[in-house]
Design an enzyme around this catalytic site. Sequence first.
Site, PDB file in Angstrom:
ATOM      1  N   ARG A  57       0.837  -1.206   0.000  1.00 23.52           N
ATOM      2  CA  ARG A  57       0.000   0.000   0.000  1.00 23.52           C
ATOM      3  C   ARG A  57       0.875   1.262   0.000  1.00 23.52           C
ATOM      4  O   ARG A  57       0.554   2.258  -0.624  1.00 23.52           O
ATOM      5  CB  ARG A  57      -0.939  -0.010   1.212  1.00 23.52           C
ATOM      6  CG  ARG A  57      -1.911  -1.182   1.161  1.00 23.52           C
ATOM      7  CD  ARG A  57      -2.990  -1.093   2.191  1.00 23.52           C
ATOM      8  NE  ARG A  57      -3.800   0.081   1.999  1.00 23.52           N
ATOM      9  CZ  ARG A  57      -4.520   0.653   2.965  1.00 23.52           C
ATOM     10  NH1 ARG A  57      -4.524   0.131   4.171  1.00 23.52           N
ATOM     11  NH2 ARG A  57      -5.230   1.725   2.721  1.00 23.52           N
ATOM     12  N   ASN A  90      -8.529   8.447   5.837  1.00 24.74           N
ATOM     13  CA  ASN A  90      -7.596   7.841   4.882  1.00 24.74           C
ATOM     14  C   ASN A  90      -6.167   7.873   5.408  1.00 24.74           C
ATOM     15  O   ASN A  90      -5.756   8.831   6.059  1.00 24.74           O
ATOM     16  CB  ASN A  90      -7.676   8.571   3.541  1.00 24.74           C
ATOM     17  CG  ASN A  90      -9.061   8.476   2.929  1.00 24.74           C
ATOM     18  OD1 ASN A  90      -9.847   7.620   3.340  1.00 24.74           O
ATOM     19  ND2 ASN A  90      -9.357   9.324   1.976  1.00 24.74           N
ATOM     20  N   VAL A  91      -5.426   6.832   5.027  1.00 25.91           N
ATOM     21  CA  VAL A  91      -4.040   6.753   5.480  1.00 25.91           C
ATOM     22  C   VAL A  91      -3.077   7.150   4.366  1.00 25.91           C
ATOM     23  O   VAL A  91      -1.860   7.135   4.545  1.00 25.91           O
ATOM     24  CB  VAL A  91      -3.720   5.341   6.039  1.00 25.91           C
ATOM     25  CG1 VAL A  91      -4.522   5.077   7.303  1.00 25.91           C
ATOM     26  CG2 VAL A  91      -3.999   4.241   5.012  1.00 25.91           C
ATOM     27  N   ASP A  92      -3.634   7.502   3.192  1.00 29.17           N
ATOM     28  CA  ASP A  92      -2.773   8.001   2.108  1.00 29.17           C
ATOM     29  C   ASP A  92      -2.378   9.451   2.405  1.00 29.17           C
ATOM     30  O   ASP A  92      -2.849  10.049   3.375  1.00 29.17           O
ATOM     31  CB  ASP A  92      -3.475   7.855   0.742  1.00 29.17           C
ATOM     32  CG  ASP A  92      -4.733   8.719   0.612  1.00 29.17           C
ATOM     33  OD1 ASP A  92      -4.651   9.938   0.871  1.00 29.17           O
ATOM     34  OD2 ASP A  92      -5.802   8.190   0.244  1.00 29.17           O
ATOM     35  N   HIS A 107      -7.094   7.867  11.418  1.00 26.33           N
ATOM     36  CA  HIS A 107      -6.754   6.441  11.364  1.00 26.33           C
ATOM     37  C   HIS A 107      -5.268   6.196  11.083  1.00 26.33           C
ATOM     38  O   HIS A 107      -4.883   5.103  10.684  1.00 26.33           O
ATOM     39  CB  HIS A 107      -7.617   5.719  10.307  1.00 26.33           C
ATOM     40  CG  HIS A 107      -9.060   5.570  10.714  1.00 26.33           C
ATOM     41  ND1 HIS A 107     -10.065   5.228   9.837  1.00 26.33           N
ATOM     42  CD2 HIS A 107      -9.665   5.716  11.916  1.00 26.33           C
ATOM     43  CE1 HIS A 107     -11.221   5.165  10.485  1.00 26.33           C
ATOM     44  NE2 HIS A 107     -11.007   5.468  11.752  1.00 26.33           N
ATOM     45  N   GLY A 174     -17.309  10.677   0.562  1.00 27.66           N
ATOM     46  CA  GLY A 174     -16.786   9.363   0.188  1.00 27.66           C
ATOM     47  C   GLY A 174     -16.520   8.420   1.343  1.00 27.66           C
ATOM     48  O   GLY A 174     -15.512   7.720   1.368  1.00 27.66           O
ATOM     49  N   THR A 175     -17.457   8.391   2.292  1.00 28.08           N
ATOM     50  CA  THR A 175     -17.307   7.406   3.374  1.00 28.08           C
ATOM     51  C   THR A 175     -18.625   6.670   3.563  1.00 28.08           C
ATOM     52  O   THR A 175     -19.703   7.258   3.446  1.00 28.08           O
ATOM     53  CB  THR A 175     -16.789   8.045   4.681  1.00 28.08           C
ATOM     54  OG1 THR A 175     -16.746   7.042   5.694  1.00 28.08           O
ATOM     55  CG2 THR A 175     -17.611   9.218   5.146  1.00 28.08           C
ATOM     56  N   ASN A 199     -21.409  11.651  -2.046  1.00 29.63           N
ATOM     57  CA  ASN A 199     -21.078  10.234  -2.224  1.00 29.63           C
ATOM     58  C   ASN A 199     -21.721   9.754  -3.528  1.00 29.63           C
ATOM     59  O   ASN A 199     -22.724  10.321  -3.950  1.00 29.63           O
ATOM     60  CB  ASN A 199     -21.633   9.419  -1.035  1.00 29.63           C
ATOM     61  CG  ASN A 199     -20.936   8.082  -0.864  1.00 29.63           C
ATOM     62  OD1 ASN A 199     -20.784   7.313  -1.813  1.00 29.63           O
ATOM     63  ND2 ASN A 199     -20.503   7.800   0.346  1.00 29.63           N
ATOM     64  N   ALA A 217     -16.745  12.224  -6.288  1.00 29.22           N
ATOM     65  CA  ALA A 217     -16.067  13.301  -5.564  1.00 29.22           C
ATOM     66  C   ALA A 217     -15.293  14.223  -6.511  1.00 29.22           C
ATOM     67  O   ALA A 217     -15.317  15.448  -6.349  1.00 29.22           O
ATOM     68  CB  ALA A 217     -15.130  12.705  -4.519  1.00 29.22           C
TER      69      ALA A 217
HETATM   70  P1  OAD Z   1     -15.508   2.385   2.497  1.00 34.94           P
HETATM   71  O1  OAD Z   1     -14.821   1.512   1.500  1.00 34.94           O
HETATM   72  O2  OAD Z   1     -16.261   1.730   3.596  1.00 34.94           O
HETATM   73  O3  OAD Z   1     -16.538   3.343   1.720  1.00 34.94           O
HETATM   74  C1  OAD Z   1     -16.176   4.074   0.592  1.00 34.94           C
HETATM   75  C2  OAD Z   1     -17.296   5.026   0.261  1.00 34.94           C
HETATM   76  O4  OAD Z   1     -16.895   5.842  -0.821  1.00 34.94           O
HETATM   77  C3  OAD Z   1     -18.602   4.342  -0.171  1.00 34.94           C
HETATM   78  O5  OAD Z   1     -19.699   4.939   0.524  1.00 34.94           O
HETATM   79  C4  OAD Z   1     -18.688   4.622  -1.676  1.00 34.94           C
HETATM   80  O6  OAD Z   1     -20.034   4.780  -2.125  1.00 34.94           O
HETATM   81  C5  OAD Z   1     -17.933   5.939  -1.767  1.00 34.94           C
HETATM   82  N1  OAD Z   1     -17.298   6.201  -3.067  1.00 34.94           N
HETATM   83  C6  OAD Z   1     -16.620   5.340  -3.862  1.00 34.94           C
HETATM   84  N2  OAD Z   1     -16.108   5.971  -4.927  1.00 34.94           N
HETATM   85  C7  OAD Z   1     -16.466   7.278  -4.816  1.00 34.94           C
HETATM   86  C8  OAD Z   1     -16.246   8.448  -5.594  1.00 34.94           C
HETATM   87  N3  OAD Z   1     -15.547   8.407  -6.736  1.00 34.94           N
HETATM   88  N4  OAD Z   1     -16.767   9.623  -5.158  1.00 34.94           N
HETATM   89  C9  OAD Z   1     -17.488   9.681  -4.010  1.00 34.94           C
HETATM   90  N5  OAD Z   1     -17.734   8.612  -3.230  1.00 34.94           N
HETATM   91  C10 OAD Z   1     -17.239   7.427  -3.614  1.00 34.94           C
HETATM   92  O7  OAD Z   1     -14.408   3.417   3.044  1.00 34.94           O
HETATM   93  P2  OAD Z   1     -14.447   4.327   4.371  1.00 34.94           P
HETATM   94  O8  OAD Z   1     -15.828   4.759   4.678  1.00 34.94           O
HETATM   95  O9  OAD Z   1     -13.405   5.359   4.214  1.00 34.94           O
HETATM   96  O10 OAD Z   1     -10.311   2.008   8.620  1.00 34.94           O
HETATM   97  O11 OAD Z   1     -13.976   3.283   5.449  1.00 34.94           O
HETATM   98  C11 OAD Z   1     -13.816   3.694   6.768  1.00 34.94           C
HETATM   99  C12 OAD Z   1     -12.709   2.927   7.434  1.00 34.94           C
HETATM  100  O12 OAD Z   1     -12.932   1.532   7.273  1.00 34.94           O
HETATM  101  C13 OAD Z   1     -11.337   3.127   6.816  1.00 34.94           C
HETATM  102  O13 OAD Z   1     -10.681   4.286   7.281  1.00 34.94           O
HETATM  103  C14 OAD Z   1     -10.615   1.902   7.226  1.00 34.94           C
HETATM  104  C15 OAD Z   1     -11.682   0.886   6.930  1.00 34.94           C
HETATM  105  O14 OAD Z   1     -11.608  -0.309   7.609  1.00 34.94           O
HETATM  106  C16 OAD Z   1      -9.198   1.474   9.114  1.00 34.94           C
HETATM  107  O15 OAD Z   1      -8.391   0.875   8.425  1.00 34.94           O
HETATM  108  C17 OAD Z   1      -9.027   1.718  10.573  1.00 34.94           C
END
Ligand code: OAD
Length: 233
Positions: A57, A90-92, A107, A174-175, A199, A217
């Site tokens: 990663r 995000n960790v990036d 995170h 985007g979460t 989203n 986004a």
């Molecule tokens: P998820 O993978 O759970 O969700 C990604 C979200 O982004 C979804 O709601 C998609 O609909 C949306 N999405 C995808 N592509 C998009 C785009 N081009 N524009 C806008 N939205 C888009 O990721 P997170 O919610 O970030 O934690 O996950 C939260 C945490 O779960 C992460 O930080 C990580 C993971 O386990 C740890 O590692 C501690």
Amino acid sequence: MYKNIVILTGAGISAESGIATFRDGGGLWSSHKVEDVATLNGYRRNPALVHDFYNSRRRELKNVSPNPAHIALAELEENHPGSVVIVTQNVDDLHERAGTKNLLHMHGELLSIRCEACGYKFKSGTDFSIESVCPKCSKKGVLRPDIVWFGEVPMHLEKIELLLISADLFISIGTSGAVYPAAGFVSIARNSAHTVEINIEASITASLFHEQIAGKAGKAVPEYVKKLLQATE
Ligand code: OAD
């Protein structure tokens, strides 16, 4: 004009840069077991596997760039007369590479490494293994990614809570709303703030937001930022 803008970002904001999300089809958690690569127990069981996962990663970061959403948020911070803070799950490092300064990585960060023995933290973009040695205490096999794993407490929570209770605009980008405490931030912010979700599809907590913007986004964020900046002219 909004005085205190707080923006929560998730994997969706980096998707158009080419970084896989976690829970979408083909996401990271469909090809890797969370308990193997994102828990302390997994690391204790097989640290080499965990290092390999984060090495790849970390290497991936070298081949990606910030997209228009990251760039628009940096422009918002630079040009908005009030306060703008980004809280990212995000960790990036794409927000900082776009120019964002007011940023909290709740995170952790792929480019930060922590020594389990002495607590020393340092930045690095290279690979690590069970043979790696802490540059401070010289012990071997004690380095881990400075990432918050499941079961661990996210970073900066006190500061984030203070920001949320004084926010007048809260934007979640985007979460999926699947992981707490981040998924609960909208409930705190909505007491004082207008709340907006951006989203491609409604998140689990979508009904808690005052406003929904459906779209990628990379397009929706620059458009929304433009509106915000025009309102301050
Ligand atoms: P998820 O993978 O759970 O969700 C990604 C979200 O982004 C979804 O709601 C998609 O609909 C949306 N999405 C995808 N592509 C998009 C785009 N081009 N524009 C806008 N939205 C888009 O990721 P997170 O919610 O970030 O934690 O996950 C939260 C945490 O779960 C992460 O930080 C990580 C993971 O386990 C740890 O590692 C501690």
